[in-house]
Each structure stands twice: as C-alpha cells, then as structure tokens.
Design an enzyme around this catalytic site. Structure first.
Site, PDB file in Angstrom:
ATOM      1  CB  SER A   1      -7.197  -2.895  64.974  1.00 17.88           C
ATOM      2  OG  SER A   1      -7.373  -1.590  64.505  1.00 17.88           O
ATOM      3  NE  ARG A   2     -11.041  -7.074  59.229  1.00 20.34           N
ATOM      4  CZ  ARG A   2     -12.130  -7.091  59.955  1.00 20.34           C
ATOM      5  NH1 ARG A   2     -12.825  -5.981  60.135  1.00 20.34           N
ATOM      6  NH2 ARG A   2     -12.552  -8.205  60.499  1.00 20.34           N
ATOM      7  CB  VAL A   3      -8.109   1.037  59.373  1.00 28.37           C
ATOM      8  CG1 VAL A   3      -8.736   0.480  58.127  1.00 28.37           C
ATOM      9  CG2 VAL A   3      -9.167   1.277  60.437  1.00 28.37           C
TER      10      VAL A   3
ATOM     11  CG  ASP B   1     -13.379   0.187  60.104  1.00 28.41           C
ATOM     12  OD1 ASP B   1     -13.691  -0.139  58.948  1.00 28.41           O
ATOM     13  OD2 ASP B   1     -13.734   1.254  60.633  1.00 28.41           O
TER      14      ASP B   1
END
Ligand code: ATP
Ligand code: MG
Length: 509
Positions: free
Chosen positions: A373-375, A348
């Site tokens: 950091s995608r989430v 992620d």
C-alpha cells in the site's frame, strides 16, 4: 412603394426561415449484437444519448465510434427491437444517471433503474433533478489532498500491513475463488464498526455476475445491517456487454455526488477483468483494431480515467473522498498479463491473494510479502502503526527462515523461537469471512501476539486463545484499553501496562 414590398417580403422570408427548427435525425443502417451503425447524425458528440424509434417504442443508445459518414452506437438494454431503417434522434445530452440520497439501500442497474422492484420515490425535490454524466474528468491535482484518514477493512492482515486510506485506489487481485469478493464485502460491513470515523457511503458494483450471486451479496449486506449505507449497481451476466461496460462509470458518478457533498464514499468494482472483456467485445463489434490480447489500444485509458476519479478533496473543495477497491481476476496467478499489469500500474497498491495460502487454510489468503500500500500508512492510526511495524518484521523474518529451515536438520534456539513466533502470528492473522474486527481489537490482539503472549500455545489453539484473550480484555479492561485506543487512536504506555497486567492474569485463569 415597390421597395417597401420587397423589404417586407425579404423580412418575411427571413423570419419564416428562422421559424423552421432544424432537427437532425438519422437512420439505423445496420444493427446486430447490440451495436447499431447510424447515418445522418454526423454532428453527434461522443457518449451522446440517442433515442431510436422502434416499432414497439423507444430504445436508448450511446454514440461510441464517430466516423466520417456514420456513427457506431451501443444499444442499451434490449437491442432486439431495433431494426434497420429505424429513425434515430440525437438528444444533445451525454449519458447521465440520477444521483442522490434516495439510492442508498437500493439495487439499481447502470442506467439507474431499480432492480429490487420497489420503484423510486424521490422525496427530495432537489434530487429529482440531479443527474451526473457517467463520464467526467477527474478532480484536478489542486483540488486534492493527500491520503490521511483510514478506511478500516476490519481484516487484520490488511489493516495492519497493507493499510488503506480514504481516497486511495487499492487493487484486490488473485485467481478465481480465493476470497476477493469476501474482502470487499467484509470491508463494507466493517464500516459500521468504525465509530471513530464518518461512515462512508459504500457502492458495490457487480459486473457480469450471476443474478443469484448478487442477490446473495445483497442479502448478506442486509443481514449485517450494511445496506443502510450501501448502494448496489449490478449489470448481471445476462445483461448486454454495453451495460457491463457502463456499470463502473455510472456507479462512480453516484460516488462523486457524495464526494462533492463533502462526504466519504467507497466503491468496489467487482471486477474489472470482466469489464475489460465487455469493452473488448464492444470494440471488436465496432471493428476497432485489436491490439495485445485482442484488447483495443485504449483499454489502459478506459481504466485509468475511471480510477483517476477516486480522490480525497481538500477543505476548499468540501473535504469529501472517493476510495476505490477495484478487483482483478488473474488466470493461474499471472499478474503480468495485459489487464492485470495495466491496473496494477494505475492503483496505489495491491492486495495479492495466493492459491497456496488459501489451500493451506491461511485465509484470507493475503500474501503480505508482496502486497503493498503505497500511500495508506500515512492514514494508519498511531496505535496500529506501533504494533504493525513489529508484526511485519517478524513475519518477514519468519518467511525467510521457514524457507531455509526446510533444509536444516538442527536449528539453534533463536531461529527456532523465531519460527514459532512466525507460526503464532500466521495463526493470529487468520480470519473467517463476515467477521470484520474493529481496529482497536486488532491492535490489542496483534500487541499480544508480537509480545509473545501466545508463544506457548499450540498453533491449532492460537485462534481460540486469542479470542478468549480479547473477551477477557473487553469484559474486564474495556475502558482502559479498547475504548481508549478507539477514542485516541493511540496505544499509550499506560494502556500497554494494563495489557501486560491483564495478560498475566489471563494466563493464571
Ligand atoms: P470469484 O472468483 O468466484 O469471484 P472470489 O475470489 O471473489 O471468487 P469469494 O467468492 O469471496 O472469492 O470466496 C471464495 C470462497 O472462499 C467462498 O466459498 C468463501 O466462502 C470462501 N472464503 C472467502 N474468504 C474466506 C475466509 N476468510 N475464510 C474462509 N473462507 C473464505
Ligand atoms: Mg468474486
């Protein structure tokens, strides 16, 4: 009469047949390099445990290749005792490891045997029996909840700009000796600083590392008081490729146990590059067809099914989580090689470490420009979000201007100021290893730097000034600032006012 005899005899024969227990046994056809080719057990399942009767006792193997007339198995542990012709008994069980509280604070091998010479006493009657298969299917989408609670690494550059949430899979990637392991160790140590959230059980998986290095890590964790909530699973360099291969799966099974108890767990895979090598070695020995870079075709799948097991479960499923920090070592910064691209696409987000930064003394050598950091930002505290937005923006502007300013002889006032601010921020984000910082202190420090408190300070002195400022705050204004930020997770107007006042006083000292 004669009919009766016939019926009785028929019955007897049938019953007699029933009493015979068919036991399937096989024989070792060929053995070498930790791999055994076995005949006679064609009904064996994938990943089934096999017991091999050797002249000196027993050896464990697991099935790997299921072929029509033979089975390829990897021998776990010492393979030298296994000889051609040895008897093989399938156990009907897939490979499992013991899981439970008793593992906390211990160093074990991928089969669950202790490595610290202390033996195991399973005090809890229940945990004597709890075995989890090393390979399990990942929690379904329905059981999952989106990431929303942070895992604070204690590293300013990461918590501010590349935040990680519980249940997330965040890759740490970079060449050798750039501080990859240090980031993971600091993260484990920092978990005890984070009193705002439940301390996760941490699992550090050492794959193919020298025993001395693992011992040093364990000593470091112990000294920092972090072994109280940590389990180390080690398949050292001297052990077989089969154990290297197995280590992350059994460690994940242990993590899943805690997740399913409604608790949080954090697992570090150090590193998956070596894991991929081990799998390639096993596959080549088993004569699987090699693909790109000689890795077998399913190398992507073995890493994806491992990382899929990290999750944050929803309330109905206990609300536990398993966060993964896989590490990948690159060669000459080549992130487009086969294994790095695979793992990048499964995770992620990524934390990229760069040699230039490391050698310039910017450590941790995190390249904030390309790391993502995608989430995680949905897990970041409001306080951190407030100060980090500005930090990210100013650093991005700085990088752009600094590249450009190399060619310009004269800079206008605002450009010059921005570059100076960028230098201060770069200094503030430097951090020695083994010094994770609680998030509330990070918030104060980043607030100060982005509000120009250190603008007049020489770059070489920024770190010391920053520390002095934090010290001042903690001594005089703890209740109104750091305590408040930690308890509420927010940076309110009133807190900012106190900080402004404190910084004015600080400069008059
Ligand atoms: P390897 O490729 O050997 O596994 P690695 O990328 O895991 O290396 P580390 O072992 O964590 O890197 O660190 C490499 C070296 O850099 C060590 O000597 C360590 O002390 C140093 N180091 C790591 N982080 C920092 C830091 N934040 N500040 C100063 N030195 C650091
Ligand atoms: Mg390392």
């Amino acid at each position: 009469m004669s009919n009766d005899v016939i019926t009785i005899l028929k019955n007897e024969i049938e019953n007699f047949r029933r009493e015979i227990k068919a036991e399937k046994i096989g024989h070792v056809l060929e053995v070498g390099d930790g791999i055994a080719k076995i005949s006679g057990i064609s009904g064996a399942a994938s990943q089934e445990m096999l017991m091999i009767e050797t002249s000196g006792g027993e050896a464990t193997a697991i099935t790997f290749n299921l072929e029509e007339d033979s089975v390829g198995a990897i021998i776990l542990g010492d393979a030298t005792s296994v000889k051609e012709g040895d008897i093989v008994r399938p156990t009907g069980r897939v490979l499992s490891v013991r899981v439970g509280e008793e593992l906390i604070g211990r160093v074990i091998d991928p089969l669950g045997k202790d490595q610290d010479g202390r033996g195991f006493i399973f005090t809890n009657e229940k945990s004597k029996e709890v075995f989890y298969p090393v390979e399990r299917s990942a929690p379904s989408v329905i059981a999952r909840e989106s990431v929303g609670v942070p895992i604070h690494t204690g590293i300013k550059a990461i918590d501010a700009m590349i935040p990680i949430g519980r249940g997330q899979r965040q890759l740490i990637i970079g060449d050798r000796q750039l501080g990859k392991t240090s980031i993971a160790i600091d993260t484990i140590i920092n978990q005890k600083n984070d009193t705002r959230h439940k301390t996760p059980i941490c699992i550090y998986v050492a794959i193919g590392q020298k025993e001395s290095k693992v011992a040093k890590i364990v000593a470091t964790l112990k000294e920092a008081g972090a072994m109280e909530y940590t389990i180390v699973v080690s398949a050292p360099a001297s052990s077989s490729a089969s154990l290297w291969y197995l280590a992350p799966y059994s460690a994940t099974a242990i993590g899943e146990y805690f997740m399913e108890q409604g608790r949080d767990a954090l697992i570090v895979y150090d590193d998956l590059s070596k894991h991929a090598w081990a799998y390639r070695e096993l596959s080549l020995l088993l004569r699987r067809p090699p693909g790109r870079e000689a890795y077998p075709g399913d190398i992507f799948y073995i890493h994806s099914r491992l990382l899929e097991r990290s999750a944050r479960l929803n309330k109905a499923h206990g609300g536990g989580s398993l966060t993964a920090l896989p590490i990948i070592e690159t060669q000459l910064g080549d992130v487009s090689a086969y294994i790095p691209t695979n793992v990048i696409s499964i995770t992620d987000g990524q934390i990229y470490l760069e040699p230039e930064l490391f050698y310039q003394g910017i450590r941790p050598a995190v390249n904030a420009g390309i790391s993502v950091s995608r989430v995680g930002s949905s897990a970041q505290t409001k306080a951190m979000k407030k100060v980090a937005g500005r930090l990210r923006l100013e650093l991005a502007q700085f990088r752009e201007l600094a590249a450009f300013a190399q060619f310009a002889s004269e800079l206008d006032e605002s450009t010059r100021r921005r570059i100076e601010r960028g230098r201060v921020l770069t200094e503030i984000l430097k951090q020695p290893e083994l010094h994770p910082m609680p998030f509330e202190q990070q918030v104060v420090l980043i607030w100060a730097a982005t509000n120009g408190i250190f603008d007049a300070t020489l770059p070489a002195e920024v770190a010391a000034r920053g520390e002095a400022f934090l010290d001042y705050i903690e001594k005089r204004y703890r209740e109104a600032t750091t305590d408040k930020i930690r308890a509420s997770g927010e940076l309110g107007k009133d807190t900012e006012e106190v900080l402004v006042k404190a910084s004015e006083e600080f400069w008059k000292l």
